[in-house]
Design an enzyme around this catalytic site. Structure first.
Site, PDB file in Angstrom:
ATOM      1  N   HIS B  99     -16.762   5.276 -13.380  1.00 45.38           N
ATOM      2  CA  HIS B  99     -16.055   5.925 -14.510  1.00 45.38           C
ATOM      3  C   HIS B  99     -15.894   4.851 -15.575  1.00 45.38           C
ATOM      4  CE1 HIS B  99     -13.307   8.855 -12.011  1.00 45.38           C
ATOM      5  NE2 HIS B  99     -14.464   8.695 -11.424  1.00 45.38           N
ATOM      6  N   ASP B 102     -12.726   2.555 -15.181  1.00 45.19           N
ATOM      7  CA  ASP B 102     -12.571   1.530 -14.147  1.00 45.19           C
ATOM      8  C   ASP B 102     -13.490   0.340 -14.349  1.00 45.19           C
ATOM      9  OD1 ASP B 102     -13.818   4.206 -12.685  1.00 45.19           O
ATOM     10  OD2 ASP B 102     -15.046   2.421 -12.410  1.00 45.19           O
ATOM     11  N   GLU B 230     -17.784  18.494 -10.224  1.00 39.63           N
ATOM     12  CA  GLU B 230     -17.148  18.192  -8.935  1.00 39.63           C
ATOM     13  C   GLU B 230     -15.936  19.090  -8.743  1.00 39.63           C
ATOM     14  OE1 GLU B 230     -16.609  14.064  -8.031  1.00 39.63           O
ATOM     15  OE2 GLU B 230     -14.978  14.491  -6.640  1.00 39.63           O
ATOM     16  N   ASP B 305      -4.666  14.520  -1.856  1.00 37.27           N
ATOM     17  CA  ASP B 305      -6.011  13.964  -1.714  1.00 37.27           C
ATOM     18  C   ASP B 305      -5.896  12.542  -1.163  1.00 37.27           C
ATOM     19  OD1 ASP B 305      -8.725  13.811  -2.034  1.00 37.27           O
ATOM     20  OD2 ASP B 305      -8.673  13.484  -4.194  1.00 37.27           O
TER      21      ASP B 305
HETATM   22 CO   LIG Z   1     -10.594  12.878  -3.706  1.00 43.62          CO
HETATM   23 CO   LIG Z   2     -14.755  12.689  -5.816  1.00 42.52          CO
END
Ligand SMILES: [Co+2]
Ligand SMILES: [Co+2]
Ligand SMILES: [Co+2]
Ligand SMILES: [Co+2]
Ligand SMILES: [Co+2]
Ligand SMILES: [Co+2]
Ligand SMILES: [Co+2]
Ligand SMILES: [Co+2]
Lengths: 435, 435, 435, 435
Positions: B99, B102, B230, B305
């Protein structure tokens, strides 16, 4: 007249101050809300299966209800119909809904089952004429009989597909005869218990074909009602193909049926899918497939479908807000797909359950109408998105600008947007003024 | 060469009997599985963000990791890149993913941020040439900066949409420069925190437009990689529009993008959406949109998550089975979107996490290949649906029979299908022979 | 006087018809409910951490709030205190609560941190005298600093235990100095991230010891307040030892502390543990350990602790019903452990959040009081269990009958009990008359 | 000899390479594991109810299994017993378990039901002598009959309490006659469907009394077996009082029964309560109440009790690790409280289910034993807590230091503990070497 509800009088509206547990405190059918009678907004229906066929069993215990029509065949089915219409009249609900399996005993063959269904339909026709009760929708139960244990349309055995198709035809025929306003398909076993024994692609194609057959038959017969799919993520199967509204939308698009079929959204199924009910309603409206609702509630601490009567007014109000904003029901309505708790074994409990549910909906509808009439909530929402009315924003949205165009503008104007408060707490307080 | 991993040697394959915690026991890149090298099947990638940018914080505590590149700007970013490529080499992973947020510090303006991104891309280009490490995909972080708190493409403010579009362009440009094989969009804030302040229809249209802009730009630039969405159901928002594979499929169909965009499926996101990972993989294959995977695991007892490294071979094996059956990865791969637990604060823990994850995937792949080579499982499945190969069944499926035709046949032949065992336990045992 | 809340006046009660979003519609402190002032029933407190220290971050994005006291050390802490007491006065809340970590910057050493804490306590003492605001409780934050990442009392390192013990002492000292009415312990990291690296027996013994140390110190110092444990099932850890009220009760019994320690029950934690809030309240009352409440709500569709302001009156009413039936709060109160949504970035949002929460509680309290005053609900409940008042039933219950005695009576009298309706729907409707 | 399993031979151990679906690949009863025969470690038992009495129904469909003993009374019960012992022998399981309701038809009265139970016990006694099969435990079904719909011990009607007590006595008597090694109580309806109609304090006292009656009777009769409570958080009721191991521990402490009663932990119930199975096992060991296990698995995507056969070796291995560390089973064992999927309708499916489950447990046990024999995992754990062996740490733990003592030491020595890696990924990899 059976004596099942002996001593119970027709339920009447007595207003919010009434302490009579057998009166409506909010449901006042003829009261005008946003220019229309309350009963025409809500279009209440009773579900035959939960109230008259369900026996009070759960996975750990059998029948708790004692109903004189259990354990007898056609005689029981007739008595059941008699009592059902008595309840419709006591409550003053304008509609009912049915599955074939809860109105007639199963026959040894398809032909015999269909004959029995038609015989009950004769009784319904007569009762409907006498009482004025109408049919909101009919449906085929394609999940209780063991022949459907591995799916109906999605069964690995094409004979089960054929049997299911024929059963749907029989139920569509009855629904049309009784002037039903919709026909519903809920795919309780159209899914899988284990992906290990399942071909997803094949099963989805089978399901798409079945739905196309239904739509074709509808048009051929000139049925003006709406075909409705009822989403549910799981239970009885581990995974059901009609998981939620968005999944059903994708399925309809895949098979080119998005203009032919709408959804019947159940509160409890929304919760099981990880959504609020109002989310599912609003998503269906967004996709143009909002058809009807199955009103109930799910226990937030239980992981299965509890089908309880609704009792939380703030939640119900938000759902009716979205229904009203979408123009209200066309052929759809508010069907109580709700059952008594299995410990609520008395006939009078059937009254308490529906009275509470109807009053909750009526309060919710009135709250939703008040939000709309007040106007400040809608104005807030318009204002929040007002920036998109600008010409350049519209150009972006309509595809008149490329990624490069937009980037050039960002660089040129040194666009550096500042966040604005989302005002969630303000809005929650605003809504709480009306519920 | 930094001294971050001082004393740690390149990780080598030593076979299942090895007790060396810094060796592979199953991942043997050049081993041939179903006629192809293991590394070409798995196409492992490391995620820059979790391993190098994440600080070990959680909602109740801050940074636990101490990395020499934290708290410094471009110098830190450069050191971070150096260490990252050292880890890629120590592990021998062929790909990485990033990304923008980052890899580079945020600038004061869009132009400045882009400049910094490009400067880091220069370093990447050089390191990639030196080491042979390739880019599986790039993506724009459109969720961390406060300007995106109310959404990026779906923001009520069109300036945020514009800023997001420009940011995507910058990241696509870098991805193309670095010969990335895919470009990913994860809509972490493309959803809502409360439906109360949200217009679903408007926001979905905005999101559809953004995706069309991306697809148009890809074609214009001649990018041969795959555009991937995603799915994730929630977190950070209460509801995300790319809820799961089926929802994304409906979204792509709505905006006519189902042949342009595929999905990057993350294990943890499947679990949060109420699915198994293999379900999401198989569903994407069914819809023809299987692109790539984000490999990790979610704690079954946690409602958020957790992005843990995978460690359950039987689960991973089922996912690779479906990937292999779908033809394996084309441009996609196995990206470890996994982070160390925040208590795993040592550099060597980065090795343990990835070694364990890679070995788990290698075992899973080998088990999946063994299932396919053995053939009895696939044969069972074919046999289960064999009835649909009959001419009359095919006629039904292809729409050559109407509901009335089918019903007539059911009546005429008195079709009364008998259920057949679904053999779930047999199949579970069969699969357990290979995992 | 800071200018943080410039232009916002003291919030006043204006009654249910008010449309002023900065007025109370239900919270009327001096209104008498069941013979006591409303403010004495509710005993509202504001939580320092969420409203003044939390920066609006979530796992996918950083700070969204801009507060002038962020990023500066003791000066910031002083400004924060000033603004905090301004908010207490604007809202007219009688109490506040604090963690050390949200009122003072962390020092380099224990001694330095304690010194800073005491310096802030001096300011608090002065402000409390000026404004009349009181301290409901203090607590030590033993979870944010990385030294506590593996637990505080339950850390494998006894030095962390010692550091935690000293920190608790410092906070108890301040709490006593400020005449706090309770001292709270929430074990955010007293649990495990993985059972693999954990010795349950050792860690529970450590936790029991720490609590005994606290109780001993309380008695030694003559503190008259209540020691409270706050249950939470998970988050930040995978599993927390103070899972829910019943687990805490067992823990207290194990270490002989059930008469020394009570619970501070948080709505959101009840939901995460799979319970309703009213369940946890009623269970604590049953075990004699009901102390205080952390009022908020959890999103039913989110699997983490959302700490939202309450807005559902029917739910809150049931909780206050059980609190009133248990005799109301003694030293406890209603602490808003609630935070603004991270998009609610304006100072005025702090007002909206608390006004909505306080009004929701006031409506809930009034509804609970009305249920009690009406009496029909309590009468129903008494009647349902009336059979246990019979002599033989009492003899069984008191242990005056053996299994054989009872069996003999069942056989002799051919006891064959018939089920009675549980009347759930009736009761839900009855309750809905008051909410 | 019935012909129910016609053509199926006794299941034998053939080793891991066997492809015979009707052979054991891992369960080798006489194989020595950690110095003891595998069958003596595992102590497998079959559950009568799921395998012989359950009809394959679910909330949306009725019976799918066709068993010749359904729909007939005592004759059916006898045939059922015959087939049951045939399965015990085919599988070579040493134990079975029963509920009264699944072995005998219900009578019109308590006396009649008891008579029928005793008649079946006569048959069992004979079959047990013939075959050598032993009774792991018996229990009373106090949840299926409608008389128990509102609870058994916790019913508002004391006559139901009495009836339940008598039923327990009848089942304890049979269990003792058959030399059962334990007696189990599972409180399927000892909870509430709605807190609205429930007095928690009264119901808990009733439940405590019932358990005391059982313990008293056990001692009076000289029964040497163990009394076991089986925790479950919910289903059939919304909330069950025996929620999980920790809750049961608190309940036992409350009524002074913690040295008299242990727990029978079911995998699926652990999952429903938000725990892993190994957590519940380890917690019970910590509290000294680990008795026996009900082995099965719960689908992680389903919110109800699925009672599937276990198939995930890594998960099962961790549970047996904790059982072995706690000294293994005393009177307890591994009871398969697992049922076939309702589509697994053939007699041979009963074999597949149990073979797979037994092999999964055998693999798990061997893996757990290998972890222990290897020793590196246990050594890691010891080392992690080694600091607590120091004298000063022990003094703190034993209560020889006050909060002030500890604080003084922290200040004097300027204790400032540094975090150490929790090594979760390392440990997961280590464990994966053995599973
Ligand atoms: Co995740
Ligand atoms: Co992912
Ligand atoms: Co429904
Ligand atoms: Co339902
Ligand atoms: Co709290
Ligand atoms: Co909280
Ligand atoms: Co069990
Ligand atoms: Co179970």
């Amino acid at each position: 007249m059976s004596d099942f509800f002996k001593g119970i009088d027709k339920v009447r509206y007595e207003g919010p101050e009434s302490t009579n547990p057998l009166a409506y405190r909010y449901y006042n059918p003829e009261e005008i809300v946003l220019g229309k009678r309350m009963d025409e907004h809500l279009r209440f229906a009773l579900a035959y299966w939960h109230s008259f066929a369900w026996e009070g069993g759960d996975p750990f215990g059998g029948r708790t209800f004692e109903r004189p029509w259990f354990d007898s065949e056609m005689e029981g089915a007739k008595l059941k119909a008699e009592v059902a219409f008595e309840l419709f009249e006591l409550l003053g609900v304008p509609y009912f809904c049915f599955h074939d399996a809860d109105v007639r005993p199963e026959g040894e063959t398809y032909a015999e089952s269909t004959k029995k269904l038609n015989a009950i339909a004769d009784i319904f026709e007569e009762k409907m004429a006498q009482t004025g009760t109408k049919l909101l929708w009919g449906t085929a139960n394609l999940f209780s009989n063991r022949r459907f244990m591995g799916g109906a349309a999605t069964n690995p055995d094409p004979d089960v597909f054929a049997y299911a198709a024929a059963t749907i035809k029989a139920n569509m025929d009855v629904t049309m005869r009784l002037k039903g306003e919709n026909y519903v398909l809920w795919g309780g076993r159209e899914g899988y218990e284990t992906l290990l024994n399942t071909k997803l692609d094949k099963e989805l194609d089978q399901l798409g074909r079945m739905l196309s057959l239904v739509v074709d038959y509808k048009h051929k017969m000139g049925f003006k009602g709406t075909i409705l799919l009822e989403p549910k993520p799981q239970e009885p199967t581990k995974h059901q193909y009609d998981f939620d509204v968005s999944t059903v939308y994708g399925f309809l698009k895949k098979y080119g049926l998005e203009n032919e079929v709408k959804v019947n959204i159940e509160v409890g199924h929304a919760i099981l899918a990880g959504h609020t009910f109002e989310h599912e309603v609003a998503m269906a409206a967004t996709h143009g497939i909002l058809g009807s609702i199955d009103m109930n509630r799910n226990d937030y601490q239980s992981g299965w479908d509890t089908d309880q009567f609704p009792n939380n007014v703030p939640e119900v109000a938000l759902a009716y807000y979205h229904i009203l904003k979408a123009g209200g029901f066309a052929t759809g309505g508010t069907n109580f797909d709700a059952k008594l708790r299995r410990q609520s074994i008395d006939p009078v409990d059937l009254l308490y359950g529906h009275i509470g549910g109807m009053d909750t909906c009526a309060r919710g509808l009135k709250a939703a109408a008040a939000i709309i009439e007040d106007g400040s909530y809608d104005a807030f929402l318009e204002d929040r998105y007002a920036g998109w009315n600008d010409a350049e924003a519209q150009a972006m949205l309509k595809g008149e600008r490329s990624l490069e165009d937009i980037t050039a503008r960002v660089e040129r104007d040194n666009i550096n947007p500042q966040p604005k408060s989302g005002r969630q707490e303000y809005l929650e307080n605003l809504i709480n003024r009306f519920v």
